[in-house]
Write a protein that holds these residues in place. Structure first.
Motif, PDB file in Angstrom:
ATOM      1  N   VAL A   1      -5.689   1.650  -8.009  1.00 41.10           N
ATOM      2  CA  VAL A   1      -6.122   2.827  -7.254  1.00 41.10           C
ATOM      3  C   VAL A   1      -7.287   2.362  -6.391  1.00 41.10           C
ATOM      4  O   VAL A   1      -8.283   1.843  -6.892  1.00 41.10           O
ATOM      5  CB  VAL A   1      -6.557   3.980  -8.186  1.00 41.10           C
ATOM      6  N   LEU A   2      -7.157   2.531  -5.077  1.00 43.40           N
ATOM      7  CA  LEU A   2      -8.141   1.996  -4.152  1.00 43.40           C
ATOM      8  C   LEU A   2      -9.381   2.878  -4.043  1.00 43.40           C
ATOM      9  O   LEU A   2      -9.280   4.103  -4.062  1.00 43.40           O
ATOM     10  CB  LEU A   2      -7.520   1.830  -2.763  1.00 43.40           C
TER      11      LEU A   2
ATOM     12  N   ASP B   1       6.551  10.787 -17.414  1.00 44.25           N
ATOM     13  CA  ASP B   1       6.692   9.550 -18.189  1.00 44.25           C
ATOM     14  C   ASP B   1       6.457   8.333 -17.288  1.00 44.25           C
ATOM     15  O   ASP B   1       5.368   8.124 -16.839  1.00 44.25           O
ATOM     16  CB  ASP B   1       8.050   9.479 -18.880  1.00 44.25           C
ATOM     17  N   THR B   2       7.514   7.535 -17.038  1.00 48.48           N
ATOM     18  CA  THR B   2       7.370   6.341 -16.206  1.00 48.48           C
ATOM     19  C   THR B   2       7.851   6.573 -14.778  1.00 48.48           C
ATOM     20  O   THR B   2       7.969   5.628 -14.005  1.00 48.48           O
ATOM     21  CB  THR B   2       8.151   5.157 -16.815  1.00 48.48           C
ATOM     22  N   ALA B   3       8.122   7.814 -14.430  1.00 46.15           N
ATOM     23  CA  ALA B   3       8.573   8.137 -13.076  1.00 46.15           C
ATOM     24  C   ALA B   3       7.378   8.457 -12.182  1.00 46.15           C
ATOM     25  O   ALA B   3       6.510   9.247 -12.556  1.00 46.15           O
ATOM     26  CB  ALA B   3       9.534   9.312 -13.105  1.00 46.15           C
ATOM     27  N   VAL B   4       7.342   7.825 -11.025  1.00 52.74           N
ATOM     28  CA  VAL B   4       6.316   8.085 -10.026  1.00 52.74           C
ATOM     29  C   VAL B   4       6.994   8.238  -8.673  1.00 52.74           C
ATOM     30  O   VAL B   4       8.181   7.929  -8.519  1.00 52.74           O
ATOM     31  CB  VAL B   4       5.264   6.944  -9.964  1.00 52.74           C
ATOM     32  N   GLU B   5       6.240   8.718  -7.721  1.00 51.01           N
ATOM     33  CA  GLU B   5       6.699   8.791  -6.344  1.00 51.01           C
ATOM     34  C   GLU B   5       5.737   7.983  -5.504  1.00 51.01           C
ATOM     35  O   GLU B   5       4.525   8.157  -5.603  1.00 51.01           O
ATOM     36  CB  GLU B   5       6.681  10.245  -5.865  1.00 51.01           C
TER      37      GLU B   5
ATOM     38  N   PRO C   1      -3.563  12.764  -8.068  1.00 51.64           N
ATOM     39  CA  PRO C   1      -2.435  13.123  -7.200  1.00 51.64           C
ATOM     40  C   PRO C   1      -2.621  12.594  -5.779  1.00 51.64           C
ATOM     41  O   PRO C   1      -3.686  12.742  -5.193  1.00 51.64           O
ATOM     42  CB  PRO C   1      -2.439  14.653  -7.197  1.00 51.64           C
ATOM     43  N   GLY C   2      -1.598  11.939  -5.273  1.00 50.95           N
ATOM     44  CA  GLY C   2      -1.659  11.398  -3.913  1.00 50.95           C
ATOM     45  C   GLY C   2      -2.617  10.238  -3.762  1.00 50.95           C
ATOM     46  O   GLY C   2      -3.096   9.965  -2.667  1.00 50.95           O
TER      47      GLY C   2
ATOM     48  N   ARG D   1       0.851  -1.185   0.000  1.00 46.69           N
ATOM     49  CA  ARG D   1       0.000   0.000   0.000  1.00 46.69           C
ATOM     50  C   ARG D   1       0.889   1.238   0.000  1.00 46.69           C
ATOM     51  O   ARG D   1       1.948   1.261   0.612  1.00 46.69           O
ATOM     52  CB  ARG D   1      -0.880   0.000   1.245  1.00 46.69           C
ATOM     53  N   GLY D   2       0.438   2.267  -0.698  1.00 47.29           N
ATOM     54  CA  GLY D   2       1.189   3.511  -0.706  1.00 47.29           C
ATOM     55  C   GLY D   2       0.383   4.654  -1.280  1.00 47.29           C
ATOM     56  O   GLY D   2      -0.723   4.471  -1.788  1.00 47.29           O
ATOM     57  N   SER D   3       0.962   5.838  -1.196  1.00 46.98           N
ATOM     58  CA  SER D   3       0.393   7.036  -1.797  1.00 46.98           C
ATOM     59  C   SER D   3       1.243   7.346  -3.021  1.00 46.98           C
ATOM     60  O   SER D   3       2.456   7.537  -2.904  1.00 46.98           O
ATOM     61  CB  SER D   3       0.439   8.186  -0.794  1.00 46.98           C
TER      62      SER D   3
END
Length: 106
Positions: A92-93, A40-44, A73-74, A32-34
């Motif tokens: 996406v939950l 492009d293919t970069a996420v946080e 976002p988030g 699980r995460g935010s």
């Protein structure tokens, strides 16, 4: 004739409701995460930069595949990694899924 038409109408109304009511199959081992899309293919994920794999799939709350730029976002997500440590699958939950406790992998 009317009975057949009525039965067909009932089936047409019941089948889509049944299809929508099916629960998604998110693996118990998914983390699980935010998540935030960067470029492009970069996420946080939880503030940590990560990459989406070449074959990554992101599924929205309606379980349809979305492109990374459409990621809210988030967004609270569950995700799995591939063998190289890149994000492979993302869900996406919904509010209900996010409120539910995580299952322990067996």
């Amino acid at each position: 004739m009317r009975r057949k038409l009525f039965a067909l109408l009932i089936c047409a109304l019941v089948i889509p409701v049944h299809a929508v009511a099916q629960a998604r199959q998110i693996p118990d081992a998914a983390e699980r995460g935010s998540m935030v899309h960067i470029l492009d293919t970069a996420v946080e994920v939880n503030g940590k930069p990560m990459r989406l794999s070449a074959s990554a799939q992101i599924r929205g709350q309606n379980n349809l595949i979305i492109v990374p730029v459409s990621l809210p976002p988030g967004a609270v997500v569950k995700y799995t990694l591939d063998n190289s440590g890149q994000i492979h699958r993302v869900w996406v939950l919904t509010a209900e899924e996010a409120a539910a406790p995580d299952k322990k992998p067996e």
